[in-house]
Design a protein around this motif. Structure first.
Motif, PDB file in Angstrom:
ATOM      1  N   GLN A  15       0.704  -1.082  -0.148  1.00 35.46           N
ATOM      2  CA  GLN A  15      -0.202  -0.051  -0.051  1.00 35.46           C
ATOM      3  C   GLN A  15       0.816   1.239   0.109  1.00 35.46           C
ATOM      4  N   SER A  16       1.786   1.445   0.677  1.00 33.00           N
ATOM      5  CA  SER A  16       2.930   2.166   0.291  1.00 33.00           C
ATOM      6  C   SER A  16       3.193   2.436  -1.274  1.00 33.00           C
ATOM      7  N   VAL A  17       2.911   2.036  -2.757  1.00 26.87           N
ATOM      8  CA  VAL A  17       3.020   2.562  -3.820  1.00 26.87           C
ATOM      9  C   VAL A  17       1.230   2.871  -4.366  1.00 26.87           C
ATOM     10  N   GLY A  18       1.700   2.792  -5.429  1.00 25.42           N
ATOM     11  CA  GLY A  18       0.214   3.245  -6.286  1.00 25.42           C
ATOM     12  C   GLY A  18      -0.099   1.854  -6.521  1.00 25.42           C
ATOM     13  N   LYS A  19      -1.078   1.200  -6.137  1.00 22.05           N
ATOM     14  CA  LYS A  19      -1.752   0.001  -6.334  1.00 22.05           C
ATOM     15  C   LYS A  19      -1.423   0.248  -7.877  1.00 22.05           C
ATOM     16  N   VAL A  20      -1.834   0.591  -8.953  1.00 20.61           N
ATOM     17  CA  VAL A  20      -1.857   0.170 -10.154  1.00 20.61           C
ATOM     18  C   VAL A  20      -0.742  -0.229 -10.338  1.00 20.61           C
ATOM     19  N   ALA A  21       0.119   1.141  -9.904  1.00 19.76           N
ATOM     20  CA  ALA A  21       1.746   0.517 -10.523  1.00 19.76           C
ATOM     21  C   ALA A  21       2.117  -0.123  -9.882  1.00 19.76           C
ATOM     22  N   VAL A  23       0.701  -3.237  -9.367  1.00 21.73           N
ATOM     23  CA  VAL A  23       0.468  -4.472 -10.190  1.00 21.73           C
ATOM     24  C   VAL A  23       0.712  -4.633 -11.512  1.00 21.73           C
ATOM     25  N   VAL A  24       0.866  -2.977 -12.565  1.00 21.98           N
ATOM     26  CA  VAL A  24       1.648  -3.056 -13.286  1.00 21.98           C
ATOM     27  C   VAL A  24       3.422  -3.637 -13.335  1.00 21.98           C
ATOM     28  N   ALA A  25       3.931  -3.205 -12.398  1.00 23.52           N
ATOM     29  CA  ALA A  25       5.409  -3.882 -11.591  1.00 23.52           C
ATOM     30  C   ALA A  25       5.468  -5.243 -12.332  1.00 23.52           C
ATOM     31  N   ARG A  26       4.173  -5.654 -11.404  1.00 21.97           N
ATOM     32  CA  ARG A  26       4.272  -7.228 -11.053  1.00 21.97           C
ATOM     33  C   ARG A  26       4.412  -7.781 -12.032  1.00 21.97           C
ATOM     34  N   VAL A  27       3.585  -7.670 -13.199  1.00 17.51           N
ATOM     35  CA  VAL A  27       3.044  -8.119 -14.326  1.00 17.51           C
ATOM     36  C   VAL A  27       4.154  -8.244 -15.486  1.00 17.51           C
ATOM     37  N   ARG A  28       5.133  -6.500 -15.543  1.00 15.73           N
ATOM     38  CA  ARG A  28       5.984  -6.445 -16.415  1.00 15.73           C
ATOM     39  C   ARG A  28       7.137  -7.430 -15.540  1.00 15.73           C
ATOM     40  N   ALA A  29       7.283  -7.964 -14.017  1.00 16.53           N
ATOM     41  CA  ALA A  29       8.138  -8.252 -13.731  1.00 16.53           C
ATOM     42  C   ALA A  29       8.839  -9.693 -14.416  1.00 16.53           C
ATOM     43  N   LEU A  30       7.952 -10.573 -14.239  1.00 17.88           N
ATOM     44  CA  LEU A  30       7.095 -11.360 -14.715  1.00 17.88           C
ATOM     45  C   LEU A  30       7.325 -11.595 -15.844  1.00 17.88           C
ATOM     46  N   VAL A  31       7.176 -10.949 -17.122  1.00 21.16           N
ATOM     47  CA  VAL A  31       7.381 -10.978 -18.921  1.00 21.16           C
ATOM     48  C   VAL A  31       8.290 -10.486 -19.019  1.00 21.16           C
ATOM     49  N   GLY A  57     -11.390  -1.999 -10.346  1.00 22.76           N
ATOM     50  CA  GLY A  57     -10.784  -1.473 -11.215  1.00 22.76           C
ATOM     51  C   GLY A  57      -9.497  -1.419 -11.084  1.00 22.76           C
ATOM     52  N   THR A  58      -8.778  -1.110  -9.818  1.00 26.58           N
ATOM     53  CA  THR A  58      -6.825  -1.250  -9.611  1.00 26.58           C
ATOM     54  C   THR A  58      -6.998  -2.168 -11.024  1.00 26.58           C
ATOM     55  N   VAL A  59      -7.624  -3.291 -11.190  1.00 28.55           N
ATOM     56  CA  VAL A  59      -6.508  -4.604 -12.373  1.00 28.55           C
ATOM     57  C   VAL A  59      -6.736  -4.185 -13.207  1.00 28.55           C
TER      58      VAL A  59
END
Length: 514
Positions: A15-21, A23-31, A57-59
């Motif tokens: 929660q210390s960073v933007g929720k959307v950011a 989720v995006v960072a997690r998927v990017r890292a896996l790809v 909505g965040t996702v």
């Protein structure tokens, strides 16, 4: 959940960073690490939200951003899938180099594509058989010189970004068209000409009579037809002023049809009107006012009016090449020259090659509203050459326009292109090389990268080709040798975000090599 769908474990979102950011960072890292591979399906937005403990909505917002960046491809009513994943060593094969924003499966260098695996988590990398994690291999030189792995030259749009449903529906419409005995109209099918006129009314600020629309086989065919018509009308080689630098294929189309080209310098506001006025009398001037090709300058409305006033006084025909006006990333859209023309000086050229699919070879000329001998000569040249675009192609394109499929496609590609633009700016700006600059990014689907160092544009192009990446040297666009800064032109419309990052990294290294 289906076994082909990748699950996302690893705890709640920070929660210390933007929720959307996050989720995006997690998927990017896996790809980026190769855990997620091309074609893997990701969970639905609802399932993803439940796994990560965030609002749906965040996702949705995260998936939208990832789609725009080229990491995944979303379609209404279908599962989102990974695009171009598999790690830094994953590149398209030489024969199937991707020219899309969401194309087919990629093949790792040195081996065939691997199948989709089991469950992946956000907690770690995919494990190999001995328990160790697999590191993606580095990009290698292609085994055969000249074999393209990634084609980053300008002029290749995101062809496969279109909905497959819309694409198939268009060709079903072509197949369902009744067979008939007869010849095609050399000016084009009435239905397509009507749809093109309607599209221009929606997007370019003027609504021509469909009778003024002439279908051509690409912009070069349009320029050639106009030049041939002028040559017949004048009884001599027509003199055509062209932008310097400018569209090389357009210049060749003029000369191959018997015309003579005269270069005019280009400045920050487009064509240098003082230099144009200083030329010996010309019969036509060819311009790209909305997004100068390739430098990207935009001709302000006041200068457009000045150009039209000059054309009216001198009786010069203006050929407006409106090649990628659909992609405007900064500022308000500027009206087409044809929308400002009141004296019948502008021939408006447009098409689908730079925005949709160049293989269709389908473009158009819009003749001025005021009929004169020049318009009649162009029509005569078109009729003399006969029909050039197959009727099934025209029927399919007309269906794409009428159904709204093309507008939906362009909306998605605009979003992707805006992300690519920001990616180019960020990567070039972060290189740390003094004088390295990215230009032509206010619109369109290409960038010009220039530098002050010793490396020539052609040397960098050769180094990139040896690594399996095609770009173009800026020098090749000039009329006068040595008049341009050292640089290259690269197209980003057909590349995924991962591919573009790879191209930019190699480009910066090739320039630094001197």
């Amino acid at each position: 959940m289906d076994q082909d769908v990748v699950h996302f474990a690893g705890g709640p979102v920070d929660q210390s960073v933007g929720k959307v950011a996050h989720v995006v960072a997690r998927v990017r890292a896996l790809v980026d690490s190769g855990v997620l591979r091309d074609g893997d399906r990701v969970p639905s937005t609802r399932a993803m939200a439940a796994e990560l403990g965030v609002a749906r909505g965040t996702v949705v917002a995260a998936y939208d951003q990832l789609d725009g960046e080229g990491y995944i491809r979303t379609r209404q009513g279908a599962a989102a899938v990974v695009v171009g994943g598999g790690g830094a060593g994953t590149v398209p094969s030489a024969e199937g180099s991707r020219a899309t924003g969401g194309g087919g499966r990629a093949t790792p260098v040195g081996g065939p594509a691997t199948g989709r695996g089991g469950r992946a988590t956000l907690a770690g990398d995919r494990a190999s058989g001995d328990g160790s994690t697999t590191a993606p291999p580095a990009i290698r030189r292609v085994p055969h010189p000249g074999t393209a792995v990634l084609d980053a030259r300008p002029g290749i749009p995101a062809v496969t970004a279109i909905s497959q449903r819309d694409w198939r529906a268009a060709w079903r419409a072509a197949a369902d068209a009744p067979l008939r005995n007869g010849l095609s109209d050399p000016l084009g099918l009435p239905e397509l000409r009507t749809q093109i006129a309607a599209q221009l009314g929606l997007t370019r600020g003027f609504s021509p009579d469909p009778e003024r629309v002439v279908v051509t086989a690409g912009t070069s065919d349009a320029i050639s037809v106009v030049t041939e018509g002028l040559r017949t009308l004048l009884g001599r080689s027509p003199r055509v002023a062209v932008e310097d630098p400018g569209y090389p294929t357009g210049r060749r189309a003029v000369t191959s049809a018997g015309g003579t080209v005269l270069g005019v310098p280009v400045g920050a506001d487009g064509l240098d009107l003082d230099a144009l006025a200083a030329l010996p009398p010309v019969d036509a001037v060819m311009v790209t006012p909305t997004h100068q090709y390739p430098l990207g300058s935009v001709m302000p409305v006041a200068r457009r009016r000045s150009l039209l006033d000059w054309a009216t006084r001198t009786g010069t025909l203006v050929l407006e090449d409106d090649y990628d006006s659909e992609f405007r990333h900064r500022g308000s859209p500027v009206p087409a020259l044809a929308a400002l023309d009141r004296a019948g000086s502008v021939l408006h050229l447009g098409g689908f090659s730079k925005t949709f699919d160049p293989r269709l070879r389908c473009s158009w000329i819009v003749l001025p509203a005021a009929e004169d001998d020049r318009s009649a000569a162009v029509l005569a040249a078109r009729r003399a050459r006969g029909p050039v675009v197959a009727e099934p192609v025209q029927v399919a394109v007309a269906h794409l326009l009428r159904s709204g499929a093309l507008r939906r496609h362009l909306g998605r590609v605009r979003r992707d292109a805006a992300h690519r633009r920001e990616q180019v700016l960020a990567r070039v700006g972060a290189s740390g090389d003094a004088g390295l600059e990215a230009r032509a990014l206010d619109g369109g689907l290409h960038a010009v990268v220039t530098w002050p160092g010793p490396a020539t544009g052609h040397a960098v192009v050769d180094r990139m080709a040896a690594l399996g990446v095609l770009v173009a040297a800026l020098d090749d666009y000039g009329v006068r040798p040595g008049s341009l800064p050292t640089g290259v032109v690269l197209g980003y419309g057909a590349l995924t975000s991962i591919e573009l990052d790879r191209v930019l990294g190699l480009l910066v290294s090739a320039i630094a090599a001197g």
